[in-house]
Design a protein around this motif. Sequence first.
Motif, short mmCIF file in Angstrom:
data_model
loop_
_atom_site.label_atom_id
_atom_site.label_comp_id
_atom_site.label_asym_id
_atom_site.label_seq_id
_atom_site.Cartn_x
_atom_site.Cartn_y
_atom_site.Cartn_z
N PRO A 1 0.84 -1.20 0.00
CA PRO A 1 0.00 0.00 0.00
C PRO A 1 0.87 1.25 0.00
CG PRO A 1 -0.71 -1.57 1.69
CD PRO A 1 0.60 -2.07 1.16
N THR A 2 0.37 2.32 -0.61
CA THR A 2 1.05 3.61 -0.69
C THR A 2 2.19 3.59 -1.71
OG1 THR A 2 0.53 4.09 1.63
CG2 THR A 2 2.23 5.44 0.59
N VAL A 3 3.10 2.62 -1.58
CA VAL A 3 4.27 2.55 -2.46
C VAL A 3 3.89 2.15 -3.87
CG1 VAL A 3 6.49 1.38 -2.84
CG2 VAL A 3 5.79 2.03 -0.53
N ARG A 4 2.86 1.31 -4.01
CA ARG A 4 2.57 0.67 -5.29
C ARG A 4 2.32 1.66 -6.43
NH1 ARG A 4 -2.58 0.17 -6.59
NH2 ARG A 4 -2.11 -1.69 -7.79
N SER A 5 1.75 2.81 -6.12
CA SER A 5 1.47 3.79 -7.16
C SER A 5 2.70 4.57 -7.60
CB SER A 5 0.40 4.78 -6.69
OG SER A 5 -0.82 4.11 -6.41
N ILE B 1 -5.65 -2.95 6.24
CA ILE B 1 -4.83 -2.23 5.26
C ILE B 1 -4.59 -0.78 5.69
CG2 ILE B 1 -4.73 -1.41 2.88
CD1 ILE B 1 -6.14 -3.92 2.03
N GLY B 2 -5.59 -0.16 6.35
CA GLY B 2 -5.43 1.22 6.79
C GLY B 2 -4.23 1.42 7.69
N PRO B 3 -4.12 0.65 8.79
CA PRO B 3 -2.94 0.78 9.66
C PRO B 3 -1.63 0.45 8.94
CG PRO B 3 -4.71 -0.33 10.82
CD PRO B 3 -5.15 -0.20 9.39
N ILE C 1 3.50 2.48 6.77
CA ILE C 1 4.42 2.71 5.67
C ILE C 1 4.69 4.20 5.50
CG2 ILE C 1 4.71 2.55 3.16
CD1 ILE C 1 3.24 -0.13 3.30
N LEU C 2 3.62 5.01 5.59
CA LEU C 2 3.79 6.47 5.49
C LEU C 2 4.67 6.99 6.61
CD1 LEU C 2 0.19 7.67 4.54
CD2 LEU C 2 2.26 7.89 3.15
N ALA C 3 4.49 6.45 7.82
CA ALA C 3 5.31 6.88 8.96
C ALA C 3 6.78 6.53 8.75
CB ALA C 3 4.80 6.23 10.25
N VAL C 4 7.04 5.33 8.25
CA VAL C 4 8.41 4.91 7.98
C VAL C 4 9.05 5.81 6.92
CG1 VAL C 4 9.84 3.07 7.01
CG2 VAL C 4 8.09 2.53 8.70
N LEU C 5 8.28 6.11 5.86
CA LEU C 5 8.79 6.98 4.81
C LEU C 5 9.09 8.38 5.34
CD1 LEU C 5 6.45 5.99 1.82
CD2 LEU C 5 8.85 5.38 2.13
N ALA C 6 8.20 8.90 6.20
CA ALA C 6 8.40 10.23 6.77
C ALA C 6 9.63 10.26 7.67
CB ALA C 6 7.15 10.66 7.54
N ILE C 7 9.79 9.25 8.52
CA ILE C 7 10.95 9.18 9.41
C ILE C 7 12.24 9.06 8.59
CG2 ILE C 7 12.11 7.77 11.16
CD1 ILE C 7 9.28 7.09 12.21
N GLY C 8 12.18 8.22 7.56
CA GLY C 8 13.36 8.07 6.71
C GLY C 8 13.74 9.36 6.02
N TYR C 9 12.72 10.13 5.58
CA TYR C 9 13.00 11.40 4.91
C TYR C 9 13.66 12.39 5.88
CZ TYR C 9 12.28 15.98 2.84
OH TYR C 9 12.47 17.24 2.35
N VAL C 10 13.10 12.50 7.09
CA VAL C 10 13.66 13.42 8.08
C VAL C 10 15.10 13.04 8.42
CG1 VAL C 10 13.49 14.23 10.47
CG2 VAL C 10 11.44 14.03 9.06
N HIS C 11 15.35 11.74 8.54
CA HIS C 11 16.72 11.27 8.84
C HIS C 11 17.68 11.65 7.71
CE1 HIS C 11 20.03 8.73 10.12
NE2 HIS C 11 20.02 8.15 8.92
#
Length: 208
Positions: free
Chosen positions: A120-124, A173-175, A180-190
């Motif tokens: 989810p999220t990444v697939r698009s 699927i929602g959680p 996944i969005l949280a991981v992407l956001a944390i990775g971006y900030v790092h």
Amino acid sequence: MSDWVIRLIEQSGYLGVGFLMFLETIFPPIPSEVIMPVAGVAAGQGKLSYGLVVASGTAGAMLGNIVWYLAARALGVDRLRPIVCRWGRWLTITWPELMRAELWFRKNGTFFVFLGRLLPTVRSLVSVPAGLLKMRFATFVLASTLGTAGWTALLAGAGYKLGESYRDIDQVIGPASNAILAVLAIGYVHRLWTHRNIDPATGTVERD
């Protein structure tokens, strides 16, 4: 949104499923997590065929995937160089990293695209790096089709089994999407922090 999806699928059948999945790929806020379970419910009620629901959903999504791939390929990674050199700190990438990513993608791109279609999220978003890094078109289509078919079959199958309770799917699927969005956001900030003193053009640390 789900009521609109239900009405369109009831009125247009397989064509509606394919059209909605095409839109979902082009405009991600229209979620496949709603489209395919609704179509699966219709299949469970005998209004549609489960196999054709999966096929039409996969075909629509693949059309959108190919549009994004061709657009990214037309842009090309070389045209990104001025953008990376100017905005690389905010993009958290340097030109040498992009060149290494191109080499990595040549070896591992098939698995990356296949797996990405199942997340989810990444697939698009998967079509963009595949196009930019000039992944072979036939390989892209094969890996994308397999992953996309798996995703649509899973969601349609859940709707087929759950019936009118298909909305329960979002409890799983929602959680997962939020995680996944949280991981992407944390990775971006790092990466934003670690790249603050790095020259995007050369990848070297700038001295104060």
